[in-house]
Design a protein around this motif. Structure first.
Motif, PDB file in Angstrom:
ATOM      1  N   GLU A 115       0.810  -1.226   0.000  1.00 48.15           N
ATOM      2  CA  GLU A 115       0.000   0.000   0.000  1.00 48.15           C
ATOM      3  C   GLU A 115       0.841   1.273   0.000  1.00 48.15           C
ATOM      4  O   GLU A 115       0.337   2.348   0.323  1.00 48.15           O
ATOM      5  CB  GLU A 115      -0.973   0.009   1.183  1.00 48.15           C
ATOM      6  CG  GLU A 115      -1.950  -1.153   1.161  1.00 48.15           C
ATOM      7  CD  GLU A 115      -2.943  -1.116   2.304  1.00 48.15           C
ATOM      8  OE1 GLU A 115      -2.756  -0.278   3.212  1.00 48.15           O
ATOM      9  OE2 GLU A 115      -3.889  -1.920   2.290  1.00 48.15           O
ATOM     10  N   GLN A 116       2.094   1.187  -0.400  1.00 48.57           N
ATOM     11  CA  GLN A 116       2.920   2.396  -0.518  1.00 48.57           C
ATOM     12  C   GLN A 116       2.462   3.250  -1.700  1.00 48.57           C
ATOM     13  O   GLN A 116       2.525   4.485  -1.646  1.00 48.57           O
ATOM     14  CB  GLN A 116       4.387   2.017  -0.684  1.00 48.57           C
ATOM     15  CG  GLN A 116       4.993   1.316   0.518  1.00 48.57           C
ATOM     16  CD  GLN A 116       6.453   0.969   0.301  1.00 48.57           C
ATOM     17  OE1 GLN A 116       7.269   1.803  -0.035  1.00 48.57           O
ATOM     18  NE2 GLN A 116       6.777  -0.303   0.490  1.00 48.57           N
ATOM     19  N   ASP A 118      -0.619   3.443  -2.810  1.00 48.86           N
ATOM     20  CA  ASP A 118      -1.841   4.110  -2.357  1.00 48.86           C
ATOM     21  C   ASP A 118      -1.507   5.337  -1.521  1.00 48.86           C
ATOM     22  O   ASP A 118      -2.182   6.379  -1.630  1.00 48.86           O
ATOM     23  CB  ASP A 118      -2.695   3.138  -1.537  1.00 48.86           C
ATOM     24  CG  ASP A 118      -3.185   1.959  -2.361  1.00 48.86           C
ATOM     25  OD1 ASP A 118      -3.334   2.120  -3.582  1.00 48.86           O
ATOM     26  OD2 ASP A 118      -3.398   0.874  -1.783  1.00 48.86           O
ATOM     27  N   ALA A 119      -0.461   5.234  -0.703  1.00 45.93           N
ATOM     28  CA  ALA A 119      -0.060   6.380   0.121  1.00 45.93           C
ATOM     29  C   ALA A 119       0.428   7.530  -0.753  1.00 45.93           C
ATOM     30  O   ALA A 119       0.148   8.708  -0.469  1.00 45.93           O
ATOM     31  CB  ALA A 119       1.032   5.952   1.095  1.00 45.93           C
ATOM     32  N   GLU A 121      -0.552   8.223  -3.791  1.00 39.84           N
ATOM     33  CA  GLU A 121      -1.706   8.824  -4.442  1.00 39.84           C
ATOM     34  C   GLU A 121      -2.542   9.660  -3.466  1.00 39.84           C
ATOM     35  O   GLU A 121      -3.109  10.683  -3.847  1.00 39.84           O
ATOM     36  CB  GLU A 121      -2.559   7.729  -5.087  1.00 39.84           C
ATOM     37  CG  GLU A 121      -1.842   7.054  -6.257  1.00 39.84           C
ATOM     38  CD  GLU A 121      -2.633   5.900  -6.846  1.00 39.84           C
ATOM     39  OE1 GLU A 121      -3.614   5.478  -6.189  1.00 39.84           O
ATOM     40  OE2 GLU A 121      -2.276   5.433  -7.937  1.00 39.84           O
ATOM     41  N   VAL A 122      -2.596   9.224  -2.218  1.00 35.17           N
ATOM     42  CA  VAL A 122      -3.306  10.011  -1.206  1.00 35.17           C
ATOM     43  C   VAL A 122      -2.631  11.369  -1.009  1.00 35.17           C
ATOM     44  O   VAL A 122      -3.295  12.396  -0.801  1.00 35.17           O
ATOM     45  CB  VAL A 122      -3.367   9.233   0.127  1.00 35.17           C
ATOM     46  CG1 VAL A 122      -3.813  10.142   1.264  1.00 35.17           C
ATOM     47  CG2 VAL A 122      -4.310   8.049   0.005  1.00 35.17           C
ATOM     48  N   MET A 123      -1.308  11.397  -1.122  1.00 33.83           N
ATOM     49  CA  MET A 123      -0.563  12.658  -0.999  1.00 33.83           C
ATOM     50  C   MET A 123      -0.613  13.505  -2.260  1.00 33.83           C
ATOM     51  O   MET A 123       0.019  14.562  -2.336  1.00 33.83           O
ATOM     52  CB  MET A 123       0.895  12.359  -0.635  1.00 33.83           C
ATOM     53  CG  MET A 123       1.091  11.786   0.751  1.00 33.83           C
ATOM     54  SD  MET A 123       2.829  11.634   1.220  1.00 33.83           S
ATOM     55  CE  MET A 123       3.361  10.311   0.109  1.00 33.83           C
ATOM     56  N   GLY A 124      -1.336  13.044  -3.282  1.00 28.82           N
ATOM     57  CA  GLY A 124      -1.484  13.824  -4.501  1.00 28.82           C
ATOM     58  C   GLY A 124      -0.341  13.666  -5.489  1.00 28.82           C
ATOM     59  O   GLY A 124      -0.177  14.507  -6.380  1.00 28.82           O
ATOM     60  N   SER A 127       1.781   8.580  -9.025  1.00 26.73           N
ATOM     61  CA  SER A 127       2.653   7.454  -8.693  1.00 26.73           C
ATOM     62  C   SER A 127       3.301   6.837  -9.937  1.00 26.73           C
ATOM     63  O   SER A 127       4.454   6.411  -9.891  1.00 26.73           O
ATOM     64  CB  SER A 127       1.865   6.383  -7.929  1.00 26.73           C
ATOM     65  OG  SER A 127       0.755   5.941  -8.690  1.00 26.73           O
TER      66      SER A 127
END
Length: 246
Positions: A115-116, A118-119, A121-124, A127
């Motif tokens: 899930e790195q 995903d992290a 992408e959460v930070m904008g 990826s």
């Protein structure tokens, strides 16, 4: 239909890969890291294999050209053409696909299952651009340098094999290398190398980025990536040869 879906997802992935990098300093650090992982660490295996395969090609040619009516300089000529046209750009690329492709798939796949990604992408952060674009740039622009070294070492290996076995004279070998030298053959080899390098970077990245499951699936994705990268390289080799040499 499943293959069509994967092809479509692959080209959609490329659209995200070539978007503008998020931040120059971070992108530069990633570029130099990939240069070491994908470039410098691939030089040794390419150089080792090229040297000895060049020797094998020259020895096999010399053993098959045993008719006194056939000039010995054809040994150097055949070795040069074999190394430049086919072995260095195609088979070294397939070897690098096995080494580099599995590394790319496993590294990106591990980030996906942990899930790195995903992290990121959460930070904008884009990826795909962050993870794949540095790999593409390093392979496309650095691998021609590796292939140039492979060509040189392959021809050198042929000469060393002749000097050690005594199957042909150095002068005959050099005359064969200089016979009918065409610069376009080197351009042809570099064009094929850059196309294959793009495949080596993007196909394994696709398999790693879209992997689902755990560590077992990452291993399976790495195997699939190497197989499909090799298949695509061999298919493209056929079409590029038809287009560039016809």
């Amino acid at each position: 239909m499943n293959y069509i879906e994967h092809i479509g997802k692959y080209f959609l992935m490329l659209g995200q890969v070539f978007k503008r990098p998020q931040k120059g300093s971070i992108f530069k650090d990633s570029l130099f890291r990939e240069l070491d992982d994908l470039g410098n660490k691939s030089l040794g295996i390419a150089a080792f294999i090229s040297f000895f395969v060049g020797g094998v090609v020259s020895i096999q040619t010399a053993l098959n050209v045993d008719n006194p009516m056939i000039p010995k300089y054809l040994i150097g000529f055949a070795t040069k053409r074999s190394i430049i046209l086919e072995f260095a750009p195609t088979f070294v690329s397939i070897i690098l696909a096995g080494k580099v492709g599995s590394f790319i798939t496993s590294s990106i796949g591990t980030m996906r299952v942990s899930e790195q990604i995903d992290a990121l992408e959460v930070m904008g952060i884009n990826s795909l651009n962050h993870l794949v674009l540095p790999k593409v740039l390093v392979t496309v622009f650095f691998y021609p340098f590796i292939i140039a070294i492979a060509i040189f070492l392959g021809i050198l290996g042929g000469w060393v094999a002749g000097a050690l076995t005594g199957l042909f004279a150095t002068k005959d070998y050099i005359d064969g290398i200089q016979l009918d030298f065409k610069q376009f053959f080197l351009i042809y080899a570099m064009i094929k190398t850059m196309v294959f390098a793009f495949v080596i970077a993007t196909v394994p990245a696709y398999h790693g980025y879209y992997v689902k499951g755990g560590s077992l699936e990452v291993g399976r994705a790495s195997t699939q990536a190497v197989v499909w990268t090799s298949v695509v390289i061999i298919a493209l080799n056929y079409f590029l040869t038809q287009i560039l040499l016809s």
